[in-house]
Every structure is written in structure tokens, then in C-alpha cells.
Design an enzyme around this catalytic site. Structure first.
Site, short mmCIF file in Angstrom:
data_model
loop_
_atom_site.label_atom_id
_atom_site.label_comp_id
_atom_site.label_asym_id
_atom_site.label_seq_id
_atom_site.Cartn_x
_atom_site.Cartn_y
_atom_site.Cartn_z
N ALA A 63 28.40 70.90 35.14
CA ALA A 63 29.57 70.80 34.27
C ALA A 63 30.64 69.96 34.96
O ALA A 63 30.68 69.84 36.19
CB ALA A 63 30.11 72.19 33.97
N GLY A 106 25.04 73.25 35.61
CA GLY A 106 24.74 73.11 34.19
C GLY A 106 23.66 72.09 33.91
O GLY A 106 22.94 72.20 32.92
N GLU A 109 20.54 73.96 34.33
CA GLU A 109 20.38 74.88 33.19
C GLU A 109 19.95 74.14 31.93
O GLU A 109 19.20 74.68 31.11
CB GLU A 109 21.68 75.65 32.97
CG GLU A 109 21.96 76.64 34.10
CD GLU A 109 23.29 77.35 33.96
OE1 GLU A 109 23.29 78.59 33.86
OE2 GLU A 109 24.32 76.65 33.94
#
Length: 246
Positions: A63, A106, A109
Site C-alpha cells: 500500500a 498489500g 496480498e
């Protein structure tokens, strides 16, 4: 108009999207989230295989920390990344992540949400969130243990272990490792093999495979009841029987 994604390949059976913010190592910001939701809307309306890749040596670094630092409780409860990755994971047709270089936080993920992960031999997977005072809340705390087992997942999530391509292959996190120059061709090769199958059967198989344990065998039987009535089932089985006669 600025965009964080690039359409690399757009065919009848697949869409290849490249994360394209190389100046910030493909950090996942709100613009990228919004644009990936648009991709999901397109693929929900017109199901196709999705290939996700990054730029050279970086799939996605996580992120955008500058944005993440300013987010508060309401942002966390909104599930900005987790809801997107769940939507990607539940797309009708398979999702292939082609991971060249770093997939962190992220970015990792996002790769975990794919149905298939192919890696360049320089790939690295890690979740450094606890070092930043947060948790990996966009899927790693539950998807990663399903993919690699509890012990290894905890080492990644709690001790900052980073898995290289061969470790990821041995753990079952990725299914193939290639030189970076051959990675996209390998992803297309996998998409080719999927595209040879009956699209409706592929869609139902993905949905049934992801169903909770308690839904079986009912969900299997319902899916099969639909497919048994499909024209493709009769055509493909007839073709098989005709080839067998030759």
C-alpha cells in the site's frame, strides 16, 4: 488522465493488466484501487481470464505508505484493500498473478488473492506490516496459512521472513518459476490451457472449489445439474467419442 494500470493484452478469452506506477514501486494507492474495481466490473459483466503483472523487478511494493499513514479507524473498517482483493478472488474466471521481483505487504496480498501465482526467479514475497504498527489485514492473515501452512505463514507475518522464488515454489505459494523474460509467456501459456476448457465448466469449478466444506456435496451436485444441461457438455463429449473411434 493519469492511470495506474496498463492494458497489455485484451482478447476474447483474457485480459492482461499491468500495475504501472514504477516511480513508487507500484504502491497500491486509491487510484489503483478504484481502477482495479473498474476492471472487476468489466470482468464480472464479461467473464474472462485475468492476468496481473507488475513492472520490471516489482510486482507491487504494498500500500502507499503516505496514504496509509493518514488513514483512521473508519478507513480500516471500510476494508479499502481487503474488499478489492476479495472481489478479485471471486471473479468468475481464473486470475493469474505473474510476479516479477518484489511483492510486499498489500502487493503480496494481491498475489495471494489470485488463483495461480507464477514467479520470476527474482520474486520475493513478504508481509512487513507488523513492523509498521499494523496487521496484514487485506487477506494475508487467513489466505497465507491456507496457501503455505500455519508455521511458515506465521514466520512471514510475525518475524518478517521474506520468501524467495524457490522457497515459494517449495511451499506451494507459486506453481512455476521462470526467468523474468519468460514470465509473461508462461502466464499466457497457462491462460491458453485454461481457455481450451469449457468456460462455463471452468467458472462453476472455481466457484465450487471455493465453497466452504459444509456446502459439499450439495453445491457440487447443483453445479453439475446445470452443466449436464449445457450444449457444450453434449458437443464436447460427442467430439471426444468421435475422436476415440478414429
Amino acid at each position: 488522465m493519469a492511470t495506474s494500470l496498463r492494458r497489455v493484452d485484451d482478447r476474447a478469452d483474457r485480459l492482461h493488466i499491468r500495475l504501472d506506477r514504477p516511480e513508487v514501486r507500484n504502491a497500491i494507492d486509491q487510484t489503483m484501487v478504484d481502477e482495479l474495481h473498474e476492471v472487476c466490473s468489466e470482468l464480472e459483466a464479461r467473464p474472462r481470464i485475468l492476468i496481473l503483472s507488475g513492472t520490471e523487478r516489482v510486482f507491487a511494493s504494498g500500500a502507499d505508505i503516505a496514504q496509509l499513514r493518514e488513514r483512521g479507524r473508519d478507513d480500516a473498517l471500510a476494508g479499502i484493500n481487503s474488499r478489492l482483493f476479495l472481489r478479485i478472488a471471486t471473479l468468475p474466471m481464473p486470475v493469474i498473478a505473474a510476479v516479477d521481483g518484489w511483492a510486499l505487504g498489500g502487493g503480496a496480498e494481491l498475489a495471494y488473492a489470485a488463483d495461480f501465482r507464477l514467479a520470476g526467479d527474482n520474486a520475493r514475497f513478504g508481509n512487513p506490516e507488523v513492523g509498521l504498527g499494523i496487521i496484514a489485514a487485506a487477506g494475508a492473515t487467513w489466505r497465507l496459512k491456507e496457501l503455505v501452512g500455519e508455521s511458515l505463514a506465521l514466520e512471514v507475518l510475525l518475524a518478517g521472513r521474506v520468501l524467495d522464488a524457490q522457497e515459494a515454489l517449495a511451499a506451494g505459494l507459486v506453481t512455476e518459476v521462470h526467468p523474468p523474460s519468460a514470465l509473461i509467456a508462461a502466464a499466457d501459456g497457462l491462460a491458453d490451457r485454461i481457455a481450451e476448457q469449457d468456460p462455463l465448466a471452468v467458472r462453476y469449478t472455481k466457484r465450487v472449489f471455493r465453497a466452504p466444506r459444509e456446502a459439499h456435496p450439495d453445491v457440487d451436485e447443483l453445479a453439475q445439474s446445470v452443466l449436464f444441461e449445457s450444449p457444450a457438455k453434449r458437443e464436447r463429449m460427442t467430439d471426444f467419442l468421435e475422436r476415440k473411434k478414429r
